[in-house]
Write a protein that holds these residues in place. Structure first.
Motif, PDB file in Angstrom:
ATOM      1  N   GLU A 196      -0.860  10.684  -4.198  1.00  0.00           N
ATOM      2  CA  GLU A 196      -0.148  10.677  -2.912  1.00  0.00           C
ATOM      3  C   GLU A 196       0.388  12.075  -2.566  1.00  0.00           C
ATOM      4  N   LYS A 197       0.439  12.382  -1.353  1.00  0.00           N
ATOM      5  CA  LYS A 197       0.090  11.670  -0.141  1.00  0.00           C
ATOM      6  C   LYS A 197      -1.402  11.779   0.123  1.00  0.00           C
ATOM      7  N   ARG A 198      -2.022  10.693   0.590  1.00  0.00           N
ATOM      8  CA  ARG A 198      -3.459  10.713   0.843  1.00  0.00           C
ATOM      9  C   ARG A 198      -3.761  11.447   2.144  1.00  0.00           C
ATOM     10  N   CYS A 220      -5.888  12.313  -3.714  1.00  0.00           N
ATOM     11  CA  CYS A 220      -6.674  11.279  -3.041  1.00  0.00           C
ATOM     12  C   CYS A 220      -7.039  11.744  -1.641  1.00  0.00           C
ATOM     13  N   ARG A 262      -5.798   1.149  -5.088  1.00  0.00           N
ATOM     14  CA  ARG A 262      -4.613   1.967  -4.820  1.00  0.00           C
ATOM     15  C   ARG A 262      -3.403   1.126  -4.428  1.00  0.00           C
ATOM     16  N   ASP A 263      -3.635  -0.154  -4.151  1.00  0.00           N
ATOM     17  CA  ASP A 263      -2.521  -1.051  -3.849  1.00  0.00           C
ATOM     18  C   ASP A 263      -1.820  -1.547  -5.104  1.00  0.00           C
ATOM     19  N   TYR A 302      -4.433   3.271 -10.414  1.00  0.00           N
ATOM     20  CA  TYR A 302      -4.445   4.463  -9.555  1.00  0.00           C
ATOM     21  C   TYR A 302      -3.193   5.272  -9.850  1.00  0.00           C
ATOM     22  N   ASP A 303      -3.371   6.561 -10.114  1.00  0.00           N
ATOM     23  CA  ASP A 303      -2.244   7.443 -10.421  1.00  0.00           C
ATOM     24  C   ASP A 303      -1.583   7.850  -9.109  1.00  0.00           C
ATOM     25  N   GLU A 304      -0.587   7.066  -8.705  1.00  0.00           N
ATOM     26  CA  GLU A 304       0.058   7.296  -7.419  1.00  0.00           C
ATOM     27  C   GLU A 304       0.764   8.643  -7.374  1.00  0.00           C
ATOM     28  N   THR A 316       0.834  -1.189   0.000  1.00  0.00           N
ATOM     29  CA  THR A 316       0.000   0.000   0.000  1.00  0.00           C
ATOM     30  C   THR A 316       0.874   1.246   0.000  1.00  0.00           C
ATOM     31  N   PRO A 317       0.679   2.190  -0.946  1.00  0.00           N
ATOM     32  CA  PRO A 317       1.476   3.408  -0.980  1.00  0.00           C
ATOM     33  C   PRO A 317       1.327   4.186   0.318  1.00  0.00           C
TER      34      PRO A 317
END
Length: 472
Positions: free
Chosen positions: A250-252, A269, A286-287, A244-246, A10-11
């Motif tokens: 990010e950061k959530r 997010c 998102r993983d 999911y466009d990390e 998980t980011p």
């Protein structure tokens, strides 16, 4: 014991090793109601499939059921075409073509089949709809399951399972209706006049549909369906998948709508878990890409709705490619995709050619094994045969029989026979020839059968004519 080490990817979290029980009890997934483009697309595709499944068996063609797999008579009727056991190779060929089409679609756009056309998920969404209209949306269903049994809970649960059972039974009737004429099956059900074959399959399919779509749901896709296991080998960096466009997300973190979230070091997010709450297999997109994902697009619709509310650009979760996420160009045409496409086109063309030139006659000549030959009056030699002629068309035909290969060979029977639609006729015939016309004891002959009104429709088969050794 029975623990599998799993790495949490998980980011935003430190990578750490966790353990999950291999035989952990399944946690029920409460799917939240949502709206969106991909839901409309999936609902439309599912409606078309359900409409076809429930109505096609009722279509009549030329006085009989248009689509009927008549196992007792070993005939598969599809409108004006009838397939016989001898045509099994065509069925195998068709299944191979469908498999290559599935491979092509998977290389191009991932698991579109699973998300939009797989019967397991079409019925699963159908059952989820029944669950929602009887027990309410996600939060209400969760509260209802936690409450002690009450009159309202009993009524709602009874209504849900009754609706599930009705859908399962109707599905079973529709399926069996493709193997037993549906217009006979339904009255027999109402009159409780079913044979053991129909009764068994109606019961089995009802229970299977009720269990798979009502209870097992995503477990069928995760543990029972082999496609989830091998589809990843067909993916490449240019395959369209839901991602999911990390870098953007990010950061959530939670925030107010008009807050300066960039100054707080946050991405787009808002960690609302909307994408998780609508997922029918219960994963967090998102993983990263996971084999459980069925590419239904539910998380895209849910995330886009949140982005609209926050006045952020859509597409935080979207159909994209790995190359696109990394800022690289996506190659639409690539060798593997072109190879699958070429294979599909070639096989489809060959299949259509073979099917269009398929002779609707099955013809075989069996010589009488009881005697090599008979000598009859007039210095004639006679052989007896049984012609097996199958009319593979759906109309009655008159066939003309002829034989060649020996000079003076005569057919001592009526040369024309009438065969009903789909009938297999055993037609005994006698052939006679003057023994002076025989140059050898074993001669090759050819039988031909052709339709009287359409001579181009014909079939031939070879056999042998036996006689005495010349000079005896």
């Amino acid at each position: 014991m029975n623990q599998i080490p799993v790495k949490d990817v998980t980011p935003g979290k430190d990578n750490q090793t966790q353990s999950y029980d291999l035989y952990a009890k399944r946690e029920h997934i409460y799917v939240k109601y949502y709206k969106g483009f991909f839901k409309n697309l999936r609902t439309g595709a599912g409606f078309v499939m359900l409409a076809m499944f429930f109505t096609f068996s009722w279509i009549q063609y030329d006085g009989r059921q248009a689509i009927l797999f008549d196992l007792p008579n070993r005939q598969f009727h599809i409108f004006n075409v009838t397939f016989w056991p001898q045509d099994f190779m065509l069925l195998s060929w068709l299944l191979i073509i469908l498999a290559f089409i599935l491979f092509f679609v998977t290389v191009f756009a991932g698991r579109l089949w699973c998300g939009y056309a797989c019967p397991q998920f079409v019925w699963t969404w159908f059952f989820i709809w029944a669950e929602r209209i009887t027990e309410g949306d996600r939060n209400k269903r969760m509260r209802l399951d936690k409450e002690p049994m009450s009159r309202e809970k009993l009524l709602r649960k009874t209504a849900k399972h009754t609706l599930w059972a009705v859908i399962a039974i109707l599905s079973a009737i529709a399926f069996v209706g493709y193997f037993t004429p549906i217009r006979e099956l339904v009255p027999n059900i109402l009159q409780l006049n079913l044979g053991p074959w129909e009764l068994w399959w109606l019961g089995f399919l009802s229970v299977a549909t009720y269990g798979n779509a009502g209870w097992l749901r995503e477990q069928v896709c995760i543990y029972m369906c082999p496609y989830a296991r091998f589809q990843s080998v067909m993916f490449d960096q240019d395959t369209l998948v839901i991602s999911y466009d990390e870098a953007r997300g990010e950061k959530r973190g939670k925030r107010k709508k008009d807050s300066d979230f960039r100054a707080e070091g946050l991405g787009d997010c808002i960690d609302c878990h909307a994408c998780v709450n609508v997922c029918p297999v219960g994963i967090d997109i998102r993983d990263g890409l996971q084999y459980e994902c069925v590419a239904c697009g539910a998380c895209i619709d849910a995330c886009d709705e949140i982005m609209d509310k926050m006045s952020y650009p859509r597409g935080l979760v979207r159909y994209t490619t790995e190359h696109s996420l990394n800022g690289k160009p996506t190659k639409l045409l690539r060798p593997r995709l072109i190879g699958y496409f070429a294979a599909v086109i070639i096989m489809c063309g060959a299949f259509i050619y073979v099917l269009s030139n398929r002779v609707p006659i099955e013809f075989e000549a069996i010589r009488d094994r009881g005697a090599l030959f008979n000598e009859v009056s007039g210095n004639l030699i006679q052989n007896v045969y049984t012609l097996k002629i199958a009319n593979k068309e759906q109309v009655e035909r008159v066939y003309r029989i002829s034989v060649e290969g020996l000079e003076g060979l005569r057919l001592i029977n009526e040369p024309e026979v009438r065969i009903s639609a789909g009938e297999l006729l055993d037609y005994p015939i006698r052939l006679q020839i003057d023994r002076n016309n025989l140059s050898q004891a074993n001669s090759a002959i050819t039988f031909t059968v052709e339709t009287v009104d359409e001579p181009k429709v014909s079939a031939t088969t070879e056999s042998r004519f036996m006689g005495p050794t010349p000079g005896r």
